[in-house]
Design an enzyme around this catalytic site. Structure first.
Site, PDB file in Angstrom:
ATOM      1  CG  ASP A  48      -8.998   0.104  10.200  1.00 59.00           C
ATOM      2  OD1 ASP A  48      -9.790   1.538  11.052  1.00 59.00           O
ATOM      3  OD2 ASP A  48      -8.913  -0.455   9.930  1.00 59.00           O
ATOM      4  N   GLY A 105       1.003  -0.996   0.484  1.00 60.31           N
ATOM      5  CA  GLY A 105      -0.221  -0.155  -0.324  1.00 60.31           C
ATOM      6  C   GLY A 105       1.030   1.347  -0.081  1.00 60.31           C
ATOM      7  CD  GLU A 115      -0.015   1.374   6.835  1.00 60.21           C
ATOM      8  OE1 GLU A 115       0.508   1.289   5.817  1.00 60.21           O
ATOM      9  OE2 GLU A 115      -0.106   0.049   7.553  1.00 60.21           O
ATOM     10  CG  ASP A 116      -1.766   1.473   2.895  1.00 62.21           C
ATOM     11  OD1 ASP A 116      -1.929   1.660   4.171  1.00 62.21           O
ATOM     12  OD2 ASP A 116      -1.884   1.378   2.339  1.00 62.21           O
TER      13      ASP A 116
HETATM   14  P1  5GP Z   1      -4.203  -1.205  11.514  1.00 63.51           P
HETATM   15  O1  5GP Z   1      -3.686  -2.916  11.535  1.00 63.51           O
HETATM   16  O2  5GP Z   1      -4.292  -0.096  11.371  1.00 63.51           O
HETATM   17  O3  5GP Z   1      -6.158  -2.201  11.692  1.00 63.51           O
HETATM   18  O4  5GP Z   1      -4.136  -1.250   9.690  1.00 63.51           O
HETATM   19  C1  5GP Z   1      -3.726  -1.081   8.945  1.00 63.51           C
HETATM   20  C2  5GP Z   1      -3.890  -1.329   7.290  1.00 63.51           C
HETATM   21  O5  5GP Z   1      -4.981  -2.548   6.909  1.00 63.51           O
HETATM   22  C3  5GP Z   1      -3.350  -0.796   6.140  1.00 63.51           C
HETATM   23  O6  5GP Z   1      -2.000  -0.870   5.894  1.00 63.51           O
HETATM   24  C4  5GP Z   1      -3.816  -1.321   5.024  1.00 63.51           C
HETATM   25  O7  5GP Z   1      -3.872  -2.202   3.794  1.00 63.51           O
HETATM   26  C5  5GP Z   1      -5.047  -2.066   5.670  1.00 63.51           C
HETATM   27  N1  5GP Z   1      -6.237  -0.863   6.023  1.00 63.51           N
HETATM   28  C6  5GP Z   1      -7.356  -0.675   6.780  1.00 63.51           C
HETATM   29  N2  5GP Z   1      -8.738   0.614   6.179  1.00 63.51           N
HETATM   30  C7  5GP Z   1      -8.189   0.676   4.636  1.00 63.51           C
HETATM   31  C8  5GP Z   1      -9.491   0.882   4.170  1.00 63.51           C
HETATM   32  O8  5GP Z   1     -10.034   1.525   4.535  1.00 63.51           O
HETATM   33  N3  5GP Z   1      -9.127   0.364   2.957  1.00 63.51           N
HETATM   34  C9  5GP Z   1      -7.926  -0.569   2.568  1.00 63.51           C
HETATM   35  N4  5GP Z   1      -7.946  -0.788   1.159  1.00 63.51           N
HETATM   36  N5  5GP Z   1      -7.088  -0.543   3.249  1.00 63.51           N
HETATM   37  C10 5GP Z   1      -7.426  -0.879   4.688  1.00 63.51           C
END
Ligand code: 5GP
Length: 179
Positions: A102, A43, A98-99
């Protein structure tokens, strides 16, 4: 591809302004430090490429691949390292790119891991922040833009590995999920 998008949340122009602002800030904050920028694949690719071109000091680039989502639209909370760094982070000033943040699980796990491996400092720069999704305490150090609790695609972010090459951040039409 574009016809599957219901709404554009962050335009190409806004992304350009964000990378310029963050690049300028990082250039000031890391002056004289020779940081190691670690992009989280896949990402980070568009954001990382644009961001590093706006950082005006010597830096190194490395990548890691971790997975937390498994092809769907909800986070599982699990983090697997699929591809690791091929350099040591010992005594390095690390900037993780990071993209989107969440739940915060990915970044909180990777930050702890790299500190454990001896990094001198670790900061996180994310294009998007979705604070409403947090399940662990985590605040990114540099944030492009905060977005509402929506599943987004584009500019590196996928749905089932597609849409990463959209030049903006958008929300998919609901019927795309049922195709
Ligand atoms: P976390 O560990 O913070 O939940 O997740 C981070 C990863 O979850 C991001 O690098 C991404 O790959 C995925 N992610 C979280 N939210 C989104 C979203 O709204 N869209 C997409 N495509 N990926 C997401």
């Amino acid at each position: 591809m574009h016809q599957d998008i219901q709404e554009i949340l962050v335009s190409e122009k806004e992304i350009k302004e964000i990378t310029q602002r963050l690049g300028r800030q990082l250039s000031v904050d890391y002056e004289g430090k020779r940081p190691l920028f670690v992009g989280l694949l896949n990402g980070c690719i568009p954001f990382m490429s644009e961001l590093v071109l706006k950082v005006d000091i010597p830096l190194e680039i490395q990548f890691m691949a971790v997975s937390s989502y498994h092809g769907g639209i909800k986070s599982s909370g699990d983090v697997n390292i699929k591809y690791d760094l091929n350099t040591s982070v010992q005594d390095r000033d690390v900037v993780i790119v990071e993209d989107i943040v969440d739940t915060g699980s990915t970044l909180s796990t990777i930050t702890k891991l790299l500190l454990h491996r001896g990094a001198k400092s670790i900061k996180v720069v994310t294009l998007l922040d979705k604070p409403s999704g947090r399940v662990v305490d985590f605040i990114p150090d540099y944030i492009g833009v905060t977005i509402p609790p929506k599943f987004v695609v584009g500019y590196g972010l996928d749905y089932n590995e597609f849409y990463r090459n959209l030049p903006y951040i958008g929300v998919l039409k609901p019927d795309v999920y049922t195709k």
